[in-house]
Design a protein around this motif. Structure first.
Motif, PDB file in Angstrom:
ATOM      1  N   GLN A 111      -4.445  -9.451  -3.653  1.00 47.13           N
ATOM      2  CA  GLN A 111      -5.917  -9.439  -4.473  1.00 47.13           C
ATOM      3  C   GLN A 111      -6.236 -10.930  -5.003  1.00 47.13           C
ATOM      4  N   MET A 112      -5.262 -11.611  -5.015  1.00 51.88           N
ATOM      5  CA  MET A 112      -5.473 -13.032  -5.798  1.00 51.88           C
ATOM      6  C   MET A 112      -6.275 -14.099  -5.006  1.00 51.88           C
ATOM      7  N   ALA A 170      -0.924   2.449   0.912  1.00 50.13           N
ATOM      8  CA  ALA A 170      -0.754   0.882   0.753  1.00 50.13           C
ATOM      9  C   ALA A 170      -2.092   0.240   0.418  1.00 50.13           C
ATOM     10  N   ASP A 171      -2.018  -0.895  -0.161  1.00 50.44           N
ATOM     11  CA  ASP A 171      -3.481  -1.567  -0.560  1.00 50.44           C
ATOM     12  C   ASP A 171      -4.172  -2.149   0.672  1.00 50.44           C
ATOM     13  N   ALA A 172      -5.325  -1.752   1.037  1.00 49.73           N
ATOM     14  CA  ALA A 172      -6.054  -1.959   2.091  1.00 49.73           C
ATOM     15  C   ALA A 172      -6.412  -3.333   2.192  1.00 49.73           C
ATOM     16  N   GLY A 173      -6.491  -4.197   1.220  1.00 45.94           N
ATOM     17  CA  GLY A 173      -6.317  -5.726   1.327  1.00 45.94           C
ATOM     18  C   GLY A 173      -7.560  -6.167   0.229  1.00 45.94           C
ATOM     19  N   LYS A 174      -8.062  -7.233   0.264  1.00 47.94           N
ATOM     20  CA  LYS A 174      -9.023  -7.848  -0.470  1.00 47.94           C
ATOM     21  C   LYS A 174     -10.348  -8.107   0.074  1.00 47.94           C
ATOM     22  N   GLY A 180      -7.461  -2.321   5.732  1.00 46.75           N
ATOM     23  CA  GLY A 180      -6.079  -1.700   5.806  1.00 46.75           C
ATOM     24  C   GLY A 180      -4.784  -2.663   5.819  1.00 46.75           C
ATOM     25  N   ALA A 181      -3.623  -1.903   5.600  1.00 44.30           N
ATOM     26  CA  ALA A 181      -2.266  -2.645   5.474  1.00 44.30           C
ATOM     27  C   ALA A 181      -1.837  -2.883   6.707  1.00 44.30           C
ATOM     28  N   VAL A 182      -1.147  -3.954   7.159  1.00 42.75           N
ATOM     29  CA  VAL A 182      -0.357  -3.995   8.631  1.00 42.75           C
ATOM     30  C   VAL A 182       0.621  -3.011   8.587  1.00 42.75           C
ATOM     31  N   PRO A 183       1.414  -2.954   9.797  1.00 40.82           N
ATOM     32  CA  PRO A 183       2.467  -1.917   9.971  1.00 40.82           C
ATOM     33  C   PRO A 183       3.510  -2.610   9.187  1.00 40.82           C
ATOM     34  N   SER A 184       4.549  -1.555   8.909  1.00 39.51           N
ATOM     35  CA  SER A 184       5.919  -2.080   8.586  1.00 39.51           C
ATOM     36  C   SER A 184       6.807  -2.519   9.961  1.00 39.51           C
ATOM     37  N   LEU A 185       7.639  -3.409   9.771  1.00 36.50           N
ATOM     38  CA  LEU A 185       8.194  -3.905  10.997  1.00 36.50           C
ATOM     39  C   LEU A 185       9.994  -4.089  10.818  1.00 36.50           C
ATOM     40  N   ILE A 223      -7.116 -13.113   7.529  1.00 32.46           N
ATOM     41  CA  ILE A 223      -7.295 -11.968   6.648  1.00 32.46           C
ATOM     42  C   ILE A 223      -6.011 -11.734   5.734  1.00 32.46           C
ATOM     43  N   PRO A 224      -6.449 -11.832   4.557  1.00 36.58           N
ATOM     44  CA  PRO A 224      -5.446 -11.808   3.462  1.00 36.58           C
ATOM     45  C   PRO A 224      -4.241 -11.024   3.667  1.00 36.58           C
ATOM     46  N   TYR A 225      -3.201 -11.074   3.295  1.00 35.93           N
ATOM     47  CA  TYR A 225      -2.098 -10.107   3.377  1.00 35.93           C
ATOM     48  C   TYR A 225      -0.839 -10.567   2.357  1.00 35.93           C
ATOM     49  N   ALA A 226      -0.249  -9.457   2.201  1.00 36.77           N
ATOM     50  CA  ALA A 226       1.347  -9.566   1.357  1.00 36.77           C
ATOM     51  C   ALA A 226       2.056  -8.590   1.852  1.00 36.77           C
ATOM     52  N   ALA A 227       3.443  -8.770   1.839  1.00 37.11           N
ATOM     53  CA  ALA A 227       4.439  -7.952   2.183  1.00 37.11           C
ATOM     54  C   ALA A 227       5.865  -8.537   1.485  1.00 37.11           C
ATOM     55  N   GLN A 228       6.621  -7.443   1.458  1.00 45.16           N
ATOM     56  CA  GLN A 228       7.975  -7.901   1.088  1.00 45.16           C
ATOM     57  C   GLN A 228       8.849  -8.013   2.667  1.00 45.16           C
ATOM     58  N   TYR A 229       9.701  -9.077   2.520  1.00 40.55           N
ATOM     59  CA  TYR A 229      10.522  -9.233   3.713  1.00 40.55           C
ATOM     60  C   TYR A 229      11.848  -8.948   3.029  1.00 40.55           C
TER      61      TYR A 229
END
Length: 235
Positions: A111-112, A170-174, A180-185, A223-229
């Motif tokens: 969201q930033m 999951a956060d759908a995005g800014k 929507g949130a991209v899949p887990s991989l 498209i902005p995104y964030a994720a934990q790796y």
């Protein structure tokens, strides 16, 4: 929760208080007590569909926050993935406080405003004399080969070896790109590419999905995104 630079500082200062180390640490905290996130490996729509777990000989080496963009081109009216780019930030001390705090940072990062985010990270770096940037994530020219380069000279070049939908809620995005949130991989290394790490999981994703309707834009849409790796290494 609204995500601000102050909330980042609160997490990092809290990590120091929890750890109570003689020399304050804001990055590079131990991950030995981090609980395995079993719920993140399960398809929220089908509990029998899961990501493969790490192998018995794999050890958790890093948890980093990836913040950047998933990129798409418009081909024959269909949004088509063109890889991603992200800066990677050390999340280890946030996890030392709690996984819930780390999730707040991950969900909030998307969201930033990018300019404010970079300025804030620089401010925190100056305040704490700590290097929060842990590396970069990008794709090779085929847009099918994710690559990670870490500041400690480690690297990973691989491909998708497992996929499930993002977590429920999951956060759908800014806005206006909240598609929507991209899949887990699960990512596995490609042989012969010199990867330092054996497996990387993309978990707790936020934003990054393509527009669901037909597209008509020219060039590339970011498209902005964030994720934990979660980064594992064979022992």
């Amino acid at each position: 929760m609204r995500f601000t630079i102050a909330s980042v500082a609160t997490v990092l200062i809290g990590a120091v208080a929890v750890l109570a180390t003689p020399v304050p640490k804001y990055t590079g905290c131990s991950l030995s007590s981090v609980p395995f996130p079993k719920e993140s490996f399960v398809d929220p729509n089908n509990s029998s569909n899961t990501l493969p777990y790490p192998a018995a000989n794999e050890k958790l080496a890093k948890i980093v926050l990836g913040y950047g963009s998933q990129n798409y081109s418009c081909i024959d009216g269909t949004p088509t993935p063109n890889g991603a780019v992200a800066t990677l930030y050390d999340l280890s001390c946030a996890f030392a406080v709690s996984p819930e705090w780390a999730d707040v940072l991950t969900r909030g990062a998307v969201q930033m405003d990018p300019t404010a985010q970079l300025a804030g990270i620089q401010m925190l770096k100056n305040m704490f004399n700590a290097q929060f940037i842990a590396g970069v994530h990008y794709f090779k020219g085929d847009f099918a080969t994710p690559a990670f380069e870490f500041t400690d000279k480690g690297k990973f070049i691989g491909g998708v070896a497992g996929k499930i939908p993002a977590l429920s809620g999951a956060d759908a995005g800014k806005r206006p790109d909240n598609f929507g949130a991209v899949p887990s991989l699960r990512l596995a290394p490609k042989q012969g590419m010199g990867s330092t790490y054996s497996t990387i999981y993309r978990l707790h994703t936020a934003g990054g999905s393509a527009p669901p309707a037909k597209c008509s834009w020219q060039g590339q849409r970011q498209i902005p995104y964030a994720a934990q790796y979660w980064v594992y290494k064979s022992t």
